[in-house]
Design an enzyme around this catalytic site. Structure first.
Site, short mmCIF file in Angstrom:
data_model
loop_
_atom_site.label_atom_id
_atom_site.label_comp_id
_atom_site.label_asym_id
_atom_site.label_seq_id
_atom_site.Cartn_x
_atom_site.Cartn_y
_atom_site.Cartn_z
N ASN A 184 0.80 -1.23 0.00
CA ASN A 184 0.00 0.00 0.00
C ASN A 184 0.84 1.28 0.00
O ASN A 184 0.38 2.30 -0.49
CB ASN A 184 -1.01 -0.01 1.16
N GLU A 238 5.00 -4.35 11.81
CA GLU A 238 3.93 -3.37 11.55
C GLU A 238 2.82 -4.12 10.83
O GLU A 238 2.91 -4.36 9.62
CB GLU A 238 4.47 -2.24 10.67
N CYS A 250 -3.37 0.56 6.89
CA CYS A 250 -3.40 -0.34 8.04
C CYS A 250 -4.09 0.26 9.26
O CYS A 250 -4.77 -0.43 10.01
CB CYS A 250 -1.98 -0.73 8.41
N GLU A 286 7.94 2.34 14.57
CA GLU A 286 8.67 3.00 13.50
C GLU A 286 8.60 4.51 13.74
O GLU A 286 7.79 5.00 14.52
CB GLU A 286 8.07 2.65 12.13
N1 LIG Z 1 1.08 -1.51 10.55
C1 LIG Z 1 1.55 -0.97 9.45
O1 LIG Z 1 2.38 -0.08 9.48
C2 LIG Z 1 1.06 -1.47 8.11
C3 LIG Z 1 1.23 -0.66 6.99
C4 LIG Z 1 0.78 -1.12 5.76
C5 LIG Z 1 0.16 -2.36 5.65
N2 LIG Z 1 0.00 -3.11 6.75
C6 LIG Z 1 -0.69 -4.41 6.65
O2 LIG Z 1 -0.26 -5.12 5.50
C7 LIG Z 1 -1.31 -5.95 5.02
C8 LIG Z 1 -1.49 -5.75 3.53
O3 LIG Z 1 -0.29 -5.98 2.86
P1 LIG Z 1 0.08 -7.35 2.13
O4 LIG Z 1 -1.16 -7.97 1.59
O5 LIG Z 1 1.21 -7.07 1.23
O6 LIG Z 1 0.57 -8.21 3.36
P2 LIG Z 1 1.21 -9.69 3.35
O7 LIG Z 1 1.31 -10.08 4.78
O8 LIG Z 1 0.50 -10.58 2.42
O9 LIG Z 1 2.66 -9.47 2.73
C9 LIG Z 1 3.58 -8.58 3.31
C10 LIG Z 1 4.97 -8.91 2.80
O10 LIG Z 1 5.42 -10.12 3.40
C11 LIG Z 1 5.94 -10.99 2.40
N3 LIG Z 1 5.79 -12.36 2.90
C12 LIG Z 1 4.73 -13.19 2.78
N4 LIG Z 1 4.99 -14.36 3.40
C13 LIG Z 1 6.23 -14.27 3.94
C14 LIG Z 1 7.05 -15.16 4.70
N5 LIG Z 1 6.64 -16.38 5.07
N6 LIG Z 1 8.28 -14.74 5.09
C15 LIG Z 1 8.71 -13.49 4.76
N7 LIG Z 1 7.98 -12.62 4.03
C16 LIG Z 1 6.75 -13.00 3.63
C17 LIG Z 1 5.14 -10.64 1.16
O11 LIG Z 1 5.80 -11.09 0.00
C18 LIG Z 1 5.07 -9.12 1.28
O12 LIG Z 1 6.25 -8.52 0.81
C19 LIG Z 1 -2.54 -5.54 5.80
O13 LIG Z 1 -2.79 -6.47 6.81
C20 LIG Z 1 -2.14 -4.20 6.41
O14 LIG Z 1 -2.84 -3.86 7.56
C21 LIG Z 1 0.44 -2.69 7.98
#
Ligand SMILES: NC(=O)c1ccc[n+]([C@@H]2O[C@H](COP(=O)([O-])OP(=O)(O)OC[C@H]3O[C@@H](n4cnc5c(N)ncnc54)[C@H](O)[C@@H]3O)[C@@H](O)[C@H]2O)c1
Length: 484
Positions: free
Chosen positions: A153, A250, A284, A458
């Site tokens: 995002n 995060e 998020c 962060e």
């Molecule tokens: N708290 C925050 O600051 C924040 C900010 C933005 C998004 N988010 C969260 O992110 C999510 C949306 O993003 P998304 O769909 O890309 O999330 P996701 O969890 O599907 O993927 C996040 C990242 O992790 C990687 N990943 C997946 N499996 C992994 C593993 N086993 N080991 C290491 N890396 C792995 C993915 O390739 C990607 O780069 C939502 O839940 C949102 O709330 C949180």
């Protein structure tokens, strides 16, 4: 402007390619067209990136904070100079409207580099006097090689929010963007090199979860910072724990936004719009459970729907557009399933809910009224433009309901009762709270979650503690006594 990247990865100060890696199409969310392609990092690419980061780290850490900081601040200046170009790239990567990316993405990345660049020279330890002139001092040292893993995002912002404090502290980084948005982090790597960062200080490798997992499991890695969903967070945290690595997590949220009936109506509606529909709801910290006190409920809903009707959906590159598509067909499908579930479980669809005809992944801003705490749409993170409106009677009741979730990223309250505002936020189980506003994240303020929403913070000076380690040194000035 060409959107296709020079190559898939950025390693040791230059672009790198290995066509043997699985191809990942880069899709422009506004049209569904393929605008480029990268290859997932092969084990050789992962090895090259980690080896390069490892090699570069001691020299980078040996530079003074002033020198490191100057490079980070130079990178911030370059980003600001190229804001428009980087914002257009962010729009191609994510589909977010240019109106938004011009002010919220590259600029936020530049803020992080400037802030941590400024802090780098003052990262110092303590002097602790002891009896007889003995003393203890502490020094703050880098952790080593850090891994950053991003969500889709905020691809520019996430890369910078992780790189800036990591590099300021003398660490090097291997960053893996989300496979959905591979473009922006490569530009940040390029700009850091241009600003003077030595080869290997900031590397980018592309790939899915398996590449992320390979990075997390590598014994050379001292710290992992993930922005992603809670299920991914659990996996990454567990893998990091096996290697006793530092983590920043995060993760997702289902934050409450509480509107008391003495709130200024239009401010509260603005808060709900910012907290649900900015970035097409893909934020998020969104306050997706909007608890509205009964006395103001009808007026709030009417005004919200009225204002949503003025949202301008369309070409995200048109600066008049203020509501873009979802990031991908996959995310759109997830959100549509939640909308169907909301209807099936008896919530009343008060606004939107439909996919826009034509190309691209456009979904209308959507409001459900009559939502109850047990409904799926009130419990699970949707990560799309879907607001759930819940009603409440009194303060005690709403605090209990607001906290009845595994998440704890953010929370907000709208009221003109000063003491109530502070009383309520003090009891919200959330890392970040807002009073009469919503979804701000300036670099000077800590950001992060409690409960399942994350570990660590962060931004701000707090982030320094998560990217460095304190070494304690005891100094004897008067000889050493021993029992025999
Ligand atoms: N708290 C925050 O600051 C924040 C900010 C933005 C998004 N988010 C969260 O992110 C999510 C949306 O993003 P998304 O769909 O890309 O999330 P996701 O969890 O599907 O993927 C996040 C990242 O992790 C990687 N990943 C997946 N499996 C992994 C593993 N086993 N080991 C290491 N890396 C792995 C993915 O390739 C990607 O780069 C939502 O839940 C949102 O709330 C949180």
């Amino acid at each position: 402007m060409t959107t296709a990247p020079t190559a898939s990865h950025y390693i040791d100060g230059s672009y790198a390619e290995d066509a043997a890696g699985t191809a990942i199409d880069i899709i422009y969310p506004a049209t569904g067209e393929i605008i480029g392609r990268v290859h997932s990092a092969t084990p050789e690419m992962v090895e090259r990136a980690l080896a390069s980061a490892r090699r570069a780290q001691p020299e980078w850490a040996a530079m003074t904070g002033m020198e490191r900081g100057r490079i980070l601040r130079r990178a911030a200046d370059i980003i600001r100079d190229r804001n428009r170009e980087l914002s257009i790239l962010e729009t191609y990567d994510t589909g977010k409207p240019l109106q938004e990316t011009l002010v919220a993405d590259a600029t936020s990345g530049a803020d992080a580099l400037e802030y941590f660049g400024g802090l780098a020279a003052s990262l110092a330890g303590e002097y602790i006097p002891q009896p007889g002139g003995d003393f203890v001092y502490t020094i703050r040292q880098a952790l080593g090689v850090c891994v950053g893993i991003g969500a889709w995002n905020y691809p520019t912002q996430i890369a910078c929010w992780k790189a800036a404090p990591a590099l300021a502290c003398g660490n090097t980084m291997v960053f893996k963007p989300s496979e959905t948005t591979p473009l922006c982090a490569l530009k940040i790597a390029e700009i850091l090199t241009e600003a003077g960062a030595p080869p290997g200080v900031f590397n980018v490798v592309q790939g899915l979860g398996d590449v992320g997992a390979a990075l997390v499991n590598d014994p050379r890695v001292a710290k992992v910072s993930l922005t992603g969903s809670v299920p991914t967070g659990r996996k990454v945290y567990a893998a990091a724990a096996a290697g006793m690595k530092h983590v920043t997590m995060e993760l997702g949220g289902k934050s409450p936004l509480i509107v008391f009936d003495d709130a200024t109506l239009d401010d509260a509606v603005s808060g709900a719009i910012l907290g649900n529909f900015y970035s097409s709801g893909q934020v998020c910290s969104n306050g997706t459970r909007v608890f509205v006190q009964k006395g103001i409920r009808d007026a709030f809903l009417a005004r919200l729907c009225e204002r949503l009707s003025t949202a301008k959906l369309g070409d995200p590159l048109d600066e008049a557009t203020n509501f873009g598509p979802m990031v991908s067909e996959a995310q759109l499908s997830i959100v549509k399933r939640y909308i169907a579930k909301g209807i099936e479980e008896g919530a009343s669809l008060a606004y939107g809910g439909k996919r826009q005809p034509g190309p691209g992944f456009f979904l209308e801003p959507t409001v459900f009224a009559g939502v109850t705490d047990e409904m799926t749409i009130a419990r699970e993170e949707i990560f799309g433009p879907v607001l759930s409106l819940l009603e409440f009677d009194d303060e005690e009741e709403v605090i209990g309901r607001a906290n009845a979730t595994e998440f704890g990223l953010a929370g907000g309250v709208f009221t003109n009762d000063l003491t109530r505002a502070h009383r309520v936020v003090a009891r919200l189980e959330a890392g970040t709270c807002y009073i009469n506003t919503y979804n701000l994240a300036p670099v000077e303020a800590p950001f992060g979650g409690v409960k399942a929403s994350g570990v660590g913070r962060e931004n701000s000076k707090e982030a320094i503690a998560h990217y460095s380690e304190v070494k304690t040194i005891h100094v004897a000035m008067n000889g050493v006594e021993a029992p025999f």
